[in-house]
Write an enzyme that holds these catalytic residues in place. Structure first.
Site, PDB file in Angstrom:
ATOM      1  N   TRP A  13     -40.432  38.178  45.754  1.00 27.10           N
ATOM      2  CA  TRP A  13     -40.997  39.368  46.405  1.00 27.10           C
ATOM      3  C   TRP A  13     -40.941  40.601  45.489  1.00 27.10           C
ATOM      4  O   TRP A  13     -41.449  41.654  45.839  1.00 27.10           O
ATOM      5  CB  TRP A  13     -40.241  39.656  47.701  1.00 27.10           C
ATOM      6  N   HIS A 100     -37.108  36.352  34.313  1.00 26.96           N
ATOM      7  CA  HIS A 100     -38.507  36.642  34.675  1.00 26.96           C
ATOM      8  C   HIS A 100     -39.110  37.533  33.592  1.00 26.96           C
ATOM      9  O   HIS A 100     -38.420  38.393  33.036  1.00 26.96           O
ATOM     10  CB  HIS A 100     -38.556  37.335  36.040  1.00 26.96           C
ATOM     11  N   GLU A 170     -44.214  30.442  33.495  1.00 23.26           N
ATOM     12  CA  GLU A 170     -45.072  31.525  33.962  1.00 23.26           C
ATOM     13  C   GLU A 170     -45.716  32.216  32.766  1.00 23.26           C
ATOM     14  O   GLU A 170     -45.079  33.072  32.131  1.00 23.26           O
ATOM     15  CB  GLU A 170     -44.245  32.546  34.738  1.00 23.26           C
ATOM     16  N   GLY A 235     -45.632  35.153  43.280  1.00 20.04           N
ATOM     17  CA  GLY A 235     -45.353  36.572  43.470  1.00 20.04           C
ATOM     18  C   GLY A 235     -46.137  37.112  44.657  1.00 20.04           C
ATOM     19  O   GLY A 235     -45.765  36.937  45.816  1.00 20.04           O
ATOM     20  N   GLY A 236     -47.262  37.745  44.362  1.00 20.08           N
ATOM     21  CA  GLY A 236     -48.063  38.446  45.378  1.00 20.08           C
ATOM     22  C   GLY A 236     -48.343  37.634  46.633  1.00 20.08           C
ATOM     23  O   GLY A 236     -48.215  38.152  47.758  1.00 20.08           O
TER      24      GLY A 236
HETATM   25  C1  PEP Z   1     -44.313  36.129  39.412  1.00 22.59           C
HETATM   26  O1  PEP Z   1     -44.164  37.296  39.083  1.00 22.59           O
HETATM   27  O2  PEP Z   1     -43.339  35.348  39.391  1.00 22.59           O
HETATM   28  C2  PEP Z   1     -45.634  35.692  39.805  1.00 22.59           C
HETATM   29  C3  PEP Z   1     -45.932  34.442  39.635  1.00 22.59           C
HETATM   30  O3  PEP Z   1     -46.483  36.646  40.289  1.00 22.59           O
HETATM   31  P1  PEP Z   1     -47.984  36.413  40.860  1.00 22.59           P
HETATM   32  O4  PEP Z   1     -47.943  35.167  41.715  1.00 22.59           O
HETATM   33  O5  PEP Z   1     -48.266  37.636  41.671  1.00 22.59           O
HETATM   34  O6  PEP Z   1     -48.871  36.246  39.677  1.00 22.59           O
END
Ligand code: PEP
Length: 252
Positions: A13, A100, A170, A235-236
């Site tokens: 979050w 992260h 990521e 994330g979002g």
């Molecule tokens: C994250 O920051 O771990 C991420 C995957 O963000 P988003 O899904 O918003 O790209």
């Protein structure tokens, strides 16, 4: 997706969420999960630290786990504003994200720092999610696999095991941008991570490797179907149960 590894769908979050609305999202997620008798995946929400205790209470008795987004490498001390892994555990967390890309970029966290934080999380009895990923410049420069190798080799604690350690791939350029790598690109990086893990851990085949970066309901099925993708770090699209649920549904 593999038969031998139980998928994990994790929500990060970030710096979003206030108590009342957050509790409602957990209640809604609980309701949706309850419709599935035995969900065939693990679900994790990593809210801001201020919400961990309340959400751990709200999730008690459900299959939703609550985690931290970061921890300090030390168990206590003069570190104003930081949180120890033991404190996360004490508040009800069972997991913690470390490394992260926003921490690596905004707080100058090196692989060595990430490793020390991961060790602290494991010492406290938390399952740790270690994030790795290349920047756009690194990808364009053909350095993706070497950057990932470097991060995996140098961010993972020696004592890491499949039961307590999850890797999240990521790509930095995919986070919050709406862009995702092709399934072929994801497959290549995940296979590379699996191969790196083999040299580092006895139970490397059982380690879950999540994909993260702009995962949403509309692309989750395609990404979760890629070999060696054992779930997602989101994330979002994890902020609202209505957006998160279609992602969970792709693996249950
Ligand atoms: C994250 O920051 O771990 C991420 C995957 O963000 P988003 O899904 O918003 O790209």
């Amino acid at each position: 997706m593999s038969q031998q590894r139980r998928p994990l769908i994790a929500g990060n979050w970030k710096m979003n969420g206030l108590a009342a609305a957050a509790a409602e999202e957990i209640a809604e997620l609980r309701r949706l999960l309850k419709e599935k008798e035995t969900p065939a995946c693990d679900v994790l929400i990593c809210p801001p630290a201020t919400l961990i205790a309340a959400l751990a209470a709200a999730a008690r008795g459900s299959s939703i786990a609550i985690g931290g987004q970061d921890c300090h490498a030390n168990a206590s001390g003069a570190h104003t504003g930081d949180i120890a892994a033991e404190m996360l555990k004490d508040a009800g967390a069972t997991h913690c994200i470390v490394g992260h890309s926003e921490r690596r970029a905004d707080h100058g966290e090196t692989n060595a720092i990430v490793k020390a934080k991961a060790e602290a999380a494991l010492r406290a009895g938390l399952t740790v999610l270690v994030c790795v990923g290349e920047t756009l410049a690194e990808r364009d420069g053909g350095k993706t696999l070497s950057v990932i190798s470097d991060q995996v080799k140098n961010s993972l604690p020696q004592v890491a095991s499949a039961a307590t350690t999850v890797i999240a791939y990521e790509p930095v350029w995919a986070i919050g941008t709406g862009k995702t790598p092709t399934p072929e690109d994801v497959a290549a990086v995940h296979a590379h991570i699996r191969a790196e893990l083999k040299a580092l851990m006895n139970d490397s085949e059982a380690v879950r490797i999540l994909y993260g970066g702009s995962v949403k309901g509309s692309n989750a099925a395609e990404l979760m179907a890629v070999e060696n993708v054992d779930g997602a770090l989101v994330g979002g699209a994890s902020l609202k149960a209505a957006d998160f649920w279609p992602i969970i549904e792709t693996v249950i």
